[in-house]
Design an enzyme around this catalytic site. Structure first.
Site, PDB file in Angstrom:
ATOM      1  N   ALA A   1      -5.757  -1.111  -5.677  1.00  0.00           N
ATOM      2  CA  ALA A   1      -5.050  -2.382  -5.536  1.00  0.00           C
ATOM      3  C   ALA A   1      -3.662  -2.273  -6.144  1.00  0.00           C
ATOM      4  O   ALA A   1      -3.434  -1.494  -7.070  1.00  0.00           O
ATOM      5  CB  ALA A   1      -5.836  -3.511  -6.207  1.00  0.00           C
ATOM      6  N   ASP A   2      -2.760  -3.072  -5.607  1.00  0.00           N
ATOM      7  CA  ASP A   2      -1.403  -3.110  -6.162  1.00  0.00           C
ATOM      8  C   ASP A   2      -0.831  -4.500  -5.966  1.00  0.00           C
ATOM      9  O   ASP A   2      -1.134  -5.176  -4.972  1.00  0.00           O
ATOM     10  CB  ASP A   2      -0.505  -2.076  -5.484  1.00  0.00           C
ATOM     11  CG  ASP A   2       0.808  -1.910  -6.229  1.00  0.00           C
ATOM     12  OD1 ASP A   2       0.787  -1.353  -7.345  1.00  0.00           O
ATOM     13  OD2 ASP A   2       1.854  -2.334  -5.717  1.00  0.00           O
TER      14      ASP A   2
END
Length: 200
Positions: free
Chosen positions: A73-74
Site C-alpha cells: 500500500a502507498d
C-alpha cells in the site's frame, strides 16, 4: 488463503484489525520511493503499492513462509498536482503544513494484492480541506512529532484531525489503507475478513 501485510506501518495493521482480517506482517527492506520524472501522482502511488507488494513477496520467499496474497500500500498527499512526501525534518514539516493551511488537497491511496505473479490493484482519491490556523498552532503540532513519518506531515487519525475542516472520500485512505477499495479486492480473491475468535 493467507494475507501478508508488506508494511511496518502500525496504522495499516490497525486498519486490517478493524475489519477483522487475519494477516501476518512482512517487513521487507525499503524501496526507492523517488517519483519518476513527470510521473502523475496516481501513477506514482499505484507503482509504489505494487513495488512494496513485490518487495514483500521477495521477503516472504526469503522467510520460507507459505504462499498467499501479499498486500502493498502507498499513500500520497497531493497539492496542486505536486506530491508532498514525508517531511525531512521539523522545518520541512512546518513548511508543508503552511502550504496546506486553509486550502484543499487530495490524498491518493493505493493497494496492490500480489500472488503467483498476479497483481490486482485499486485506489481511492480523497479531497481534504484544512481549516486556517495560525503559524504558532501549526508549529505546536509539529513539535508533537506526530506527523514526522507521515505524508504531508500530518496524521488525520490523531491530533492532526483538528486541522481538517472537511473530507470527501475515504477516511481510511487518508490514514493509509483505503478499506473500501481493499475489501473489494479481498472479495475478488477470496480473502477473509470479519473473522471472529470462536472461543470468545
Amino acid at each position: 488463503m493467507i494475507l501478508y501485510l508488506a508494511s511496518g506501518s502500525p496504522r495499516r495493521a490497525e486498519l486490517l484489525q478493524q475489519i477483522a482480517a487475519p494477516f501476518s506482517v512482512l517487513k521487507p527492506p525499503g524501496i526507492d520511493e523517488t517519483p519518476l520524472l513527470a510521473e502523475p501522482p496516481l501513477d506514482y502511488v499505484l507503482r509504489m503499492a505494487k513495488q512494496k507488494a513485490l518487495a514483500g513477496e521477495r521477503q516472504r520467499q526469503r522467510d520460507g513462509s507459505p504462499t498467499g496474497w501479499v498486500l502493498g500500500a502507498d499513500t500520497s498527499v497531493v497539492l496542486e498536482g505536486s506530491i508532498l512526501g514525508k517531511p525531512r525534518d521539523p522545518a520541512h514539516s512546518l513548511s508543508m503544513l503552511k502550504s496546506l493551511n486553509g486550502r484543499t488537497h487530495q490524498v491518493i491511496s493505493a493497494v496492490a494484492l500480489l500472488s503467483g505473479g498476479q497483481v490486482r490493484q485499486a485506489h481511492s482519491i480523497t479531497t481534504v480541506t484544512f481549516r486556517f490556523m495560525e503559524d504558532a498552532r501549526l508549529a505546536a503540532y509539529v513539535a508533537t512529532g506526530e506527523g514526522a513519518d507521515k505524508a504531508g506531515g500530518y496524521g488525520i487519525q490523531g491530533l492532526g484531525g483538528a486541522m481538517v475542516a472537511s473530507l470527501s472520500g475515504s477516511y481510511s485512505g487518508v490514514v493509509g489503507l483505503p478499506l473500501e477499495a481493499l475489501v473489494s479486492l479481498m472479495d475478488e480473491t477470496g480473502l477473509e475478513y470479519w473473522q471472529t475468535n470462536e472461543d470468545g
